[in-house]
Scaffold this active site. Structure first.
Site: not given
Length: 376
Positions: A73, A190, A245, A325, A224-225
């Site tokens: 992503h 990410d 991922d 994150h 995706e997030e």
């Protein structure tokens, strides 16, 4: 075994640097989609875009079905303007799921309708000289943050007059650092590190003119997030989907910090056993450093694809990521191991020939039960 060459490794690093330089919070991904389309064009890989802008690229094989797909992503975490404080500073809410703890102190760009603004996200009580110990006792929450703009603004009216609106997207500076020892520290690894690994694998295949046994689609999703992911970008005849991922570095996690990690299960449930075992075998046969891990609070593009009703085998391959994150870190060896495994995967035979049909007989499935179907 065809491995990622030194030039492809350099391509991976350069591509990751380029990707990190392009802001792409969910909802604002056009620029990064354009960049990846340009890379695919340079590699000679045909592609199409969905209405919303997800990319579906095609590595052609000797057969077109049953085919497989690799998904990563392009969207990242971010924030959005929620409202105004009386002093002209802005209220913020997150885009995606991430802690306000990691927003504190971030330098950002605000994308208004016709211009950009620079600023910093700060806790409401940011100065120890004013609030003393209260700076340490205030709760960690998005409602306790404010966006301080680098503008001469001191009221809500002035903020509105400057062109700042509720709903303006906020991109968080990645602040990347690539160290001489191979560590890569940045926000938004990410999944931009995963995208770079996928493109490096594709570059290796094209450069070496490797003939694939079946078609492989490279899917690059843009939401995706926020949980949408690969729900809308699949071909109908995809039998195997491998999601790319991050794997988390933490106590009681078994992610390989300098290799690739094969996820056995995430919060959506176990991945396909046969597909997962085949990826592990490819690691062992080709001496690719790997580990296995289970993630309790994490889901990927694969979950969105299955939840959308796709009858496909899924697996999840991970590059190492510390402080996911948050203030993230990976290593080039982990990304290289991931890219090497992807090359081996797309050049391997399809898992089962019977997967060519959505519904069919037992065929070549490894079913050992002697039970006969129940008949009326």
């Amino acid at each position: 075994m065809t491995k990622i060459s030194a030039s492809n490794r350099n391509y991976l690093i350069k591509t990751l640097q380029d990707l990190l330089a392009i802001p792409s919070p969910t909802g604002m991904t056009d620029d990064i989609v354009g960049y990846v389309c340009g890379e695919l064009t340079e590699l000679g890989i045909p592609f199409e875009l969905t209405r919303r802008g997800a990319i579906r690229a095609d590595l052609k094989g000797a057969r077109s079905s049953p085919d497989r797909a690799i998904v990563s992503h392009l969207d990242t975490l971010g924030a959005m303007v929620k409202g105004y404080y009386d002093n002209g500073r802005l209220q913020v809410v997150p885009i995606g799921s991430w802690s306000a703890r990691f927003a504190e102190g971030a330098r950002v760009s605000v994308y208004a309708d016709d211009r950009q603004f620079r600023g910093s996200i700060l806790p409401l009580k940011a100065s120890g000289h004013t609030y003393n110990d209260e700076i340490d006792t205030q709760p960690i929450a998005w409602t306790n943050l404010e966006l301080r703009l680098d503008e001469k603004i001191s009221s809500e009216a002035e903020a509105r007059a400057a062109g700042l609106n509720v709903g303006d997207i906020i991109a968080i500076d990645p602040s990347p650092e690539f160290t001489e020892k191979g560590f890569i520290c940045s926000r938004h690894l990410d999944d931009k590190a995963g995208v770079a690994a996928v493109l490096a694998a594709a570059s290796t295949i094209v450069e070496n003119r490797i003939q694939l046994p079946i078609d492989c689609h490279l899917l690059f999703t843009i939401s995706e997030e926020v949980g949408v992911g690969a729900s809308h970008v699949l071909h109908g005849d995809v039998a195997e989907l491998v999601s790319i991922d991050n794997g988390t570095i933490a106590p009681q996690q078994y992610t390989s910090e300098y290799g690739v990690t094969v996820a056995m299960q995430d919060s959506s449930g176990p991945f396909d056993r046969q597909l997962t075992q085949s990826l592990i075998q490819l690691c062992e046969q080709n001496e690719i450093t790997y580990s296995r891990d289970v993630f309790r609070f994490y889901r990927s593009d694969a979950a969105a694809a299955v939840e959308a009703g796709n009858d496909i085998r899924t697996a999840l391959l991970c590059f190492a990521l510390d402080s996911s994150h948050g203030y993230e870190r990976t290593h080039i060896d982990s990304l290289t191991a991931l890219a090497n495994l992807l090359v081996q995967y797309v050049t391997s035979k399809p898992l089962f020939q019977r997967d060519e049909e959505a519904l069919g007989s037992v065929g070549d499935l490894p079913i050992t039960s002697k039970a006969e179907p129940v008949s009326d």
